[in-house]
Write an enzyme that holds these catalytic residues in place. Structure first.
Site, short mmCIF file in Angstrom:
data_model
loop_
_atom_site.label_atom_id
_atom_site.label_comp_id
_atom_site.label_asym_id
_atom_site.label_seq_id
_atom_site.Cartn_x
_atom_site.Cartn_y
_atom_site.Cartn_z
N ASP B 7 0.88 -1.17 0.00
CA ASP B 7 0.00 0.00 0.00
C ASP B 7 0.92 1.22 0.00
O ASP B 7 1.45 1.60 1.05
CB ASP B 7 -0.88 -0.01 1.24
CG ASP B 7 -1.83 1.18 1.28
OD1 ASP B 7 -2.23 1.66 0.19
OD2 ASP B 7 -2.17 1.63 2.38
N GLU B 68 -1.14 -1.15 -4.85
CA GLU B 68 -2.38 -0.39 -5.05
C GLU B 68 -2.14 0.73 -6.06
O GLU B 68 -1.14 1.43 -6.00
CB GLU B 68 -2.88 0.21 -3.73
CG GLU B 68 -4.23 0.88 -3.90
CD GLU B 68 -4.97 1.06 -2.58
OE1 GLU B 68 -5.20 0.07 -1.87
OE2 GLU B 68 -5.30 2.22 -2.26
N ASP B 141 -2.52 0.93 7.15
CA ASP B 141 -1.72 0.73 5.93
C ASP B 141 -1.32 -0.74 5.80
O ASP B 141 -1.26 -1.28 4.70
CB ASP B 141 -0.46 1.59 5.96
CG ASP B 141 -0.75 3.01 6.41
OD1 ASP B 141 -0.86 3.88 5.54
OD2 ASP B 141 -0.90 3.23 7.62
#
Lengths: 175, 175
Positions: B7, B68, B141
């Protein structure tokens, strides 16, 4: 001092290398464009860019790397790729242990043309004149990268001295 | 298969490693957060992130890396740093020779909660349940990175097969 300027881009990333001293006409060492294939996936494109930039930094051993700062408000469609490319550019300098400085497009334009709102043609024209080139550098990404290198030589030297002095002063003063 | 999810973030970059097979509950290998100092300059922060991610990829030897995808329209103030961090994340996988796949936030949410518009708490809750953890992964996260890894295991395997089949078909057919 030798400065390697990088105009970050995912499809075309301009690189310009200039030797010079503040206030003197600089000397062109070379300019390059690292291209990546729009058909490749993003990770492979960034890998190709990383290798190209890392090779150019290793080959030219610059005293500093100057990278154009990317802004979110411009060209929303391509800005993410440009931002990712700028991350790779900053990393290429840092990994080689070379000081890296970023400049806004208007700082670069002002440094080489005297106006922060100058157009691309004017920047190319001034880069050609300042480096005493026989012909304008092509493509424009390469001219922008050379302008970045000139900008760092003229402005960054001063800025680096100010930062070093501020750091030294901070170290001398008790916290 | 082992998947390392990332992430991307400049201040906090979540990393989650999961072993699993499509349709089966995955097994947690570990989760991590690479932090960089907001006081450091951008090149040093990206260098620190690159080293942290490269070390984690080397240590865990994943079969795939899932990152992501970052969009320009969200969080304009921090999006450039996030985009640069995502470039470093994609590079870390590619440099290690590991296949890298990107997923949109809604693909990840849909994969673990069934809804592309699920909130962060719901994603964390499902990650905790799917991996049979005693407590929710913190910070968020890390939970998002684990969700990415789960998403790749459940979706990416299929997608990779489709891409491989399409590539094989394209190679067989004359151009």
């Amino acid at each position: 001092m030798r400065v390697l300027g990088i105009d970050p881009g995912l499809t075309r990333c301009g690189v310009g290398v200039v030797d010079g001293l503040p206030g003197r006409p600089g000397k062109l060492v070379g300019y390059f464009v690292v291209r990546t294939d729009t058909g490749d996936d993003i990770a492979q494109r960034l890998l190709h860019l990383d290798r190209g930039l890392t090779d150019l930094v290793a080959e030219h051993r610059p005293d500093a790397v100057a990278v154009e700062r990317v802004f979110a408000q411009h060209n929303v469609r391509t800005v993410m790729g440009t931002a990712q490319a700028s991350g790779i550019a900053l990393l290429a300098g840092a990994r080689a242990g070379v000081p890296v400085q970023t400049y806004t497009p208007s700082e670069v334009k002002a440094a080489v043309t005297g106006s922060g709102t100058a157009g691309k043609a004017q920047v190319t024209s001034m880069v050609t004149r300042l480096l005493q080139l026989d012909a304008p550098p092509r493509p424009a990404d390469a001219a922008d990268a050379l302008a970045l290198a000139i900008c760092h030589i003229w402005r960054g030297g001063t800025r680096a001295k100010i930062q070093a002095a501020a750091l030294a002063a901070a170290r001398r003063s008790p916290r």
